[in-house]
Design an enzyme around this catalytic site. Sequence first.
Site, PDB file in Angstrom:
ATOM      1  N   GLU A 167     -22.937 -19.231 -46.754  1.00 54.20           N
ATOM      2  CA  GLU A 167     -23.561 -20.343 -46.023  1.00 54.20           C
ATOM      3  C   GLU A 167     -22.752 -21.646 -46.072  1.00 54.20           C
ATOM      4  O   GLU A 167     -22.676 -22.364 -45.087  1.00 54.20           O
ATOM      5  CB  GLU A 167     -24.990 -20.579 -46.532  1.00 54.20           C
ATOM      6  CG  GLU A 167     -25.935 -19.393 -46.289  1.00 54.20           C
ATOM      7  CD  GLU A 167     -26.123 -19.036 -44.816  1.00 54.20           C
ATOM      8  OE1 GLU A 167     -25.731 -19.832 -43.936  1.00 54.20           O
ATOM      9  OE2 GLU A 167     -26.660 -17.935 -44.553  1.00 54.20           O
ATOM     10  N   HIS A 220     -23.220 -22.217 -35.851  1.00 48.46           N
ATOM     11  CA  HIS A 220     -23.416 -21.725 -37.217  1.00 48.46           C
ATOM     12  C   HIS A 220     -23.481 -20.186 -37.242  1.00 48.46           C
ATOM     13  O   HIS A 220     -22.741 -19.542 -37.985  1.00 48.46           O
ATOM     14  CB  HIS A 220     -24.697 -22.337 -37.788  1.00 48.46           C
ATOM     15  CG  HIS A 220     -25.031 -21.887 -39.171  1.00 48.46           C
ATOM     16  ND1 HIS A 220     -24.681 -22.614 -40.298  1.00 48.46           N
ATOM     17  CD2 HIS A 220     -25.653 -20.774 -39.631  1.00 48.46           C
ATOM     18  CE1 HIS A 220     -25.093 -21.975 -41.369  1.00 48.46           C
ATOM     19  NE2 HIS A 220     -25.686 -20.848 -41.003  1.00 48.46           N
ATOM     20  N   GLU A 221     -24.341 -19.633 -36.432  1.00 47.53           N
ATOM     21  CA  GLU A 221     -24.498 -18.164 -36.471  1.00 47.53           C
ATOM     22  C   GLU A 221     -23.214 -17.470 -36.013  1.00 47.53           C
ATOM     23  O   GLU A 221     -22.822 -16.442 -36.561  1.00 47.53           O
ATOM     24  CB  GLU A 221     -25.699 -17.715 -35.628  1.00 47.53           C
ATOM     25  CG  GLU A 221     -27.035 -18.367 -35.990  1.00 47.53           C
ATOM     26  CD  GLU A 221     -27.359 -18.403 -37.471  1.00 47.53           C
ATOM     27  OE1 GLU A 221     -26.861 -17.551 -38.238  1.00 47.53           O
ATOM     28  OE2 GLU A 221     -28.118 -19.313 -37.880  1.00 47.53           O
ATOM     29  N   LYS A 251     -38.464 -23.699 -41.937  1.00 49.94           N
ATOM     30  CA  LYS A 251     -37.882 -25.017 -42.171  1.00 49.94           C
ATOM     31  C   LYS A 251     -38.766 -26.147 -41.611  1.00 49.94           C
ATOM     32  O   LYS A 251     -38.788 -27.251 -42.152  1.00 49.94           O
ATOM     33  CB  LYS A 251     -36.499 -25.053 -41.520  1.00 49.94           C
ATOM     34  CG  LYS A 251     -35.864 -26.419 -41.468  1.00 49.94           C
ATOM     35  CD  LYS A 251     -34.575 -26.417 -40.678  1.00 49.94           C
ATOM     36  CE  LYS A 251     -34.579 -27.614 -39.746  1.00 49.94           C
ATOM     37  NZ  LYS A 251     -33.329 -27.828 -39.040  1.00 49.94           N
ATOM     38  N   HIS A 300     -20.658 -17.321 -38.754  1.00 51.94           N
ATOM     39  CA  HIS A 300     -20.896 -16.244 -39.724  1.00 51.94           C
ATOM     40  C   HIS A 300     -20.108 -14.969 -39.375  1.00 51.94           C
ATOM     41  O   HIS A 300     -19.936 -14.103 -40.236  1.00 51.94           O
ATOM     42  CB  HIS A 300     -22.382 -15.888 -39.778  1.00 51.94           C
ATOM     43  CG  HIS A 300     -23.184 -16.679 -40.768  1.00 51.94           C
ATOM     44  ND1 HIS A 300     -22.877 -16.733 -42.108  1.00 51.94           N
ATOM     45  CD2 HIS A 300     -24.316 -17.422 -40.617  1.00 51.94           C
ATOM     46  CE1 HIS A 300     -23.783 -17.476 -42.738  1.00 51.94           C
ATOM     47  NE2 HIS A 300     -24.670 -17.914 -41.857  1.00 51.94           N
ATOM     48  N   MET A 311     -30.263 -15.997 -37.123  1.00 46.26           N
ATOM     49  CA  MET A 311     -29.798 -14.964 -38.053  1.00 46.26           C
ATOM     50  C   MET A 311     -28.584 -14.293 -37.425  1.00 46.26           C
ATOM     51  O   MET A 311     -28.633 -13.831 -36.288  1.00 46.26           O
ATOM     52  CB  MET A 311     -30.930 -13.959 -38.311  1.00 46.26           C
ATOM     53  CG  MET A 311     -30.529 -12.808 -39.231  1.00 46.26           C
ATOM     54  SD  MET A 311     -30.110 -13.385 -40.904  1.00 46.26           S
ATOM     55  CE  MET A 311     -28.806 -12.219 -41.332  1.00 46.26           C
ATOM     56  N   GLU A 312     -27.514 -14.255 -38.218  1.00 42.66           N
ATOM     57  CA  GLU A 312     -26.193 -13.872 -37.714  1.00 42.66           C
ATOM     58  C   GLU A 312     -25.995 -12.361 -37.591  1.00 42.66           C
ATOM     59  O   GLU A 312     -24.936 -11.847 -37.970  1.00 42.66           O
ATOM     60  CB  GLU A 312     -25.136 -14.460 -38.657  1.00 42.66           C
ATOM     61  CG  GLU A 312     -25.112 -13.879 -40.093  1.00 42.66           C
ATOM     62  CD  GLU A 312     -26.032 -14.573 -41.082  1.00 42.66           C
ATOM     63  OE1 GLU A 312     -27.052 -15.154 -40.652  1.00 42.66           O
ATOM     64  OE2 GLU A 312     -25.750 -14.524 -42.297  1.00 42.66           O
ATOM     65  N   GLN A 359     -32.124  -9.895 -44.018  1.00 40.69           N
ATOM     66  CA  GLN A 359     -31.669 -10.788 -45.087  1.00 40.69           C
ATOM     67  C   GLN A 359     -32.889 -11.462 -45.728  1.00 40.69           C
ATOM     68  O   GLN A 359     -33.791 -11.871 -45.000  1.00 40.69           O
ATOM     69  CB  GLN A 359     -30.737 -11.868 -44.528  1.00 40.69           C
ATOM     70  CG  GLN A 359     -29.935 -12.566 -45.619  1.00 40.69           C
ATOM     71  CD  GLN A 359     -29.025 -13.677 -45.091  1.00 40.69           C
ATOM     72  OE1 GLN A 359     -29.128 -14.076 -43.946  1.00 40.69           O
ATOM     73  NE2 GLN A 359     -28.157 -14.185 -45.930  1.00 40.69           N
ATOM     74  N   TYR A 383     -25.660 -24.375 -48.697  1.00 37.80           N
ATOM     75  CA  TYR A 383     -25.238 -24.813 -47.363  1.00 37.80           C
ATOM     76  C   TYR A 383     -24.415 -26.098 -47.429  1.00 37.80           C
ATOM     77  O   TYR A 383     -23.236 -26.134 -47.084  1.00 37.80           O
ATOM     78  CB  TYR A 383     -26.466 -25.086 -46.475  1.00 37.80           C
ATOM     79  CG  TYR A 383     -27.200 -23.848 -46.026  1.00 37.80           C
ATOM     80  CD1 TYR A 383     -26.987 -23.330 -44.758  1.00 37.80           C
ATOM     81  CD2 TYR A 383     -28.112 -23.204 -46.856  1.00 37.80           C
ATOM     82  CE1 TYR A 383     -27.676 -22.199 -44.315  1.00 37.80           C
ATOM     83  CE2 TYR A 383     -28.801 -22.077 -46.424  1.00 37.80           C
ATOM     84  CZ  TYR A 383     -28.577 -21.582 -45.158  1.00 37.80           C
ATOM     85  OH  TYR A 383     -29.247 -20.464 -44.739  1.00 37.80           O
ATOM     86  N   ASP A 392     -35.271 -15.036 -51.479  1.00 38.45           N
ATOM     87  CA  ASP A 392     -35.910 -15.879 -50.456  1.00 38.45           C
ATOM     88  C   ASP A 392     -36.470 -17.159 -51.058  1.00 38.45           C
ATOM     89  O   ASP A 392     -36.563 -18.181 -50.381  1.00 38.45           O
ATOM     90  CB  ASP A 392     -37.107 -15.157 -49.818  1.00 38.45           C
ATOM     91  CG  ASP A 392     -36.662 -14.103 -48.828  1.00 38.45           C
ATOM     92  OD1 ASP A 392     -35.484 -14.102 -48.451  1.00 38.45           O
ATOM     93  OD2 ASP A 392     -37.515 -13.278 -48.445  1.00 38.45           O
TER      94      ASP A 392
HETATM   95  N1  BES Z   1     -28.318 -16.303 -42.630  1.00 40.87           N
HETATM   96  C1  BES Z   1     -29.098 -17.464 -42.461  1.00 40.87           C
HETATM   97  C2  BES Z   1     -30.568 -17.235 -42.571  1.00 40.87           C
HETATM   98  C3  BES Z   1     -31.002 -16.672 -43.905  1.00 40.87           C
HETATM   99  C4  BES Z   1     -30.424 -17.083 -45.098  1.00 40.87           C
HETATM  100  C5  BES Z   1     -31.995 -15.722 -43.946  1.00 40.87           C
HETATM  101  C6  BES Z   1     -30.819 -16.526 -46.306  1.00 40.87           C
HETATM  102  C7  BES Z   1     -32.407 -15.173 -45.140  1.00 40.87           C
HETATM  103  C8  BES Z   1     -31.818 -15.576 -46.335  1.00 40.87           C
HETATM  104  C9  BES Z   1     -28.767 -18.168 -41.147  1.00 40.87           C
HETATM  105  O1  BES Z   1     -27.424 -18.101 -40.812  1.00 40.87           O
HETATM  106  C10 BES Z   1     -29.065 -19.619 -41.330  1.00 40.87           C
HETATM  107  O2  BES Z   1     -28.478 -20.218 -42.171  1.00 40.87           O
HETATM  108  N2  BES Z   1     -29.963 -20.161 -40.533  1.00 40.87           N
HETATM  109  C11 BES Z   1     -30.324 -21.556 -40.577  1.00 40.87           C
HETATM  110  C12 BES Z   1     -29.625 -22.310 -39.504  1.00 40.87           C
HETATM  111  C13 BES Z   1     -28.501 -23.151 -39.863  1.00 40.87           C
HETATM  112  C14 BES Z   1     -27.992 -23.968 -38.704  1.00 40.87           C
HETATM  113  C15 BES Z   1     -28.520 -23.883 -41.142  1.00 40.87           C
HETATM  114  C16 BES Z   1     -31.793 -21.663 -40.276  1.00 40.87           C
HETATM  115  O3  BES Z   1     -32.393 -20.638 -39.961  1.00 40.87           O
HETATM  116  O4  BES Z   1     -32.336 -22.744 -40.327  1.00 40.87           O
HETATM  117 ZN    ZN Z   2     -26.250 -19.286 -42.171  1.00 41.37          ZN
END
Ligand code: BES
Ligand code: ZN
Length: 644
Positions: A359, A336-337, A600, A340, A311-312, A183, A422, A414
């Site tokens: 999301e 969260h995952e 993050k 998904h 990542m889900e 992703q 979210y 990205d």
């Molecule tokens: N699917 C996302 C990660 C993602 C989103 C990768 C868009 C590439 C493009 C994953 O489910 C996610 O949201 N992860 C978050 C955690 C969440 C608790 C908000 C993260 O990685 O921080």
């Molecule tokens: Zn997510």
Amino acid sequence: MFARTVSFALLAAASSIGCGPAVKPSTAPRAPVDAVAPSESEPSTADVHSVARPSEVVVRHTGLDLAVDFGAKTLSGTATLAVERLDGDAPLLLDARDLDVRAVEVGTAGQLRPLANASVQWREANFAVDEAEFGQAIRVDLPEGSDAVRIEYATAPGASGLQWLAPEQTADGTSPFLYTQSQAIHARSWLPCQDTPGVRSTYDAVVRVDGGLTALMAARSMPSEEPGVFRFEMDKPIPSYLVAMAVGSVKFAELGPRSGVWAESSVLDRAVAEFGNVESMIDAVEALYGPYRWGRYDILVLPPAFPFGGMENPRLTFATPTILAGDRSLVALIAHELAHSWSGNLVTNATWGDLWLNEGFTVYVERRVMESLYGREREEMEAMLGKQDLLAELAELPEADQRLSTDLTGRDPDDGLTNVPYEKGALLLRLLEETYGRAAFDPFLQRWFTEHAFTSVRTSDFEAFVRAELVEKHAPLAGKAPVDLDAWIHQPGVGPGAPSPHSAAFEKVDASLRALLEGKVQATELDTKGWTPHEWLHFLRAIPEGFSAEDMATLDAAFGLTASTNAEILAQWLEVSVRRGYRKTDAALEAFLLEVGRRKFLTPLYRALIESGRTADAKRIYAQARAGYHPITQRTLDALVQGS
Ligand code: BES
Ligand code: ZN
């Protein structure tokens, strides 16, 4: 029109699961599906991030046979694609990125899977590889009667969807490690595919590895007799961004009857303790939204370079080790995952501009799970932290990026990843819940998932579903105003009537901080007994600009924050320290930036250094750390640090 075509074809495919091949062997030209799809005036809905034209030729099954070479940092082998031809004259168009395409053949399989059992007469294909906006386009001409394409290829050592780790970058330090992150549009860097979430394919795979390493995929593991040869099958149609693989020295431990965890030896016990209630999480989502459709739910704990929290990937969530806090305080990420598995993996955004359908729904479901496992108070704290993130970000974002439904033309998905899909998405669902009540809203959401299972959806599909199934069938609860869906989805800002999560515990924290700032108490007298990590986070985020480095030192002496083993608390503390000029954390900061690759955490820390006039430090540390970061993190930080 385009997306409707895709959904229609997908519905047809989904309904044929389990009753014979999903693709009929016939390649006779069919009536274009457009002719029977309902027409409605919609903007052009083609996926701007893919060259695929699934309304002409659509990939239904993918067979991979890949050898993993840690020395050369390549995957090489074949991808065999079974296609359905909706336009008998059209070629197959595939996405690729930096793939070394060595041969392309076409044939007639007459069946979808197992492709290996089909005796195909392969013939050399007429094909071309052309530059495209987000990689390359592979065009394969399909002679009459052919319904399968086999591509022999190898990946590039710098493939954007792969990270090759040296043993020093792993927890055990003994073996190399490889993992994929597909992703949003990185699957194309390791397999030729129709790399759009609007297309779903089943797959099977053979992965060949040396050196006693274990290969995992986000799929069902199949028996294999040969050492070093791993076999997998994904019998549910999934979008390309959910194809995932990892290779390393990992061990498995069971968590529950259908759940378990994979991790390096030195991490496994901690992971088992942290994730001990995963089975109850699965039960909690099922109670709300219907059966878990993927069989097993396992978690793979990756090395700390992983660019995301989680990542889900279906059946096998990939997770950062930074959630192993020792007290289950960060397990919302697992909720969260897992969520998904409904919002995203079962019902998928058709394009990346619809990401909030994945999301936002997932954050909403995550919070419902946290509420049912830990109670409303914890859920409200998490909702408040989420809303704070959203409001802070909205203050900085251009208006176009504040909408739920976005136009990402010309942009890498990205780059546009913000809290808007979210947290604004989750707030909208919470507003609908508050407006119509759980008695109406919970079954509504369950129906959204079951009626759209294994399809890809657009924002307009949700708007229509809300109008038909909620607005027209239910009245708002007494005293509740109708929801202005259009403003929430298409206008900037947080949206009218936004819910206000409330936490009594946070109010106490606010009062403590006020007393400290007003000099009524000393740091050592703060009553932090029983504070959860959430309360600490809230406290640290609220430290005002006027707080001095000496004040920070006093806090540190009282509470040992620089030594925190909770990555969320530590990252927040390090950021505030940089901004307040508290330099005793410098060594911890540098160690953190060198070890952790989670975007993050890294982005705010490097930004804090730069905005505090420490660009030279940022550049020096980044120069040393960069090689250990994932290509996705590198791309973000190159722009931030090297561009400053
Ligand atoms: N699917 C996302 C990660 C993602 C989103 C990768 C868009 C590439 C493009 C994953 O489910 C996610 O949201 N992860 C978050 C955690 C969440 C608790 C908000 C993260 O990685 O921080
Ligand atoms: Zn997510």
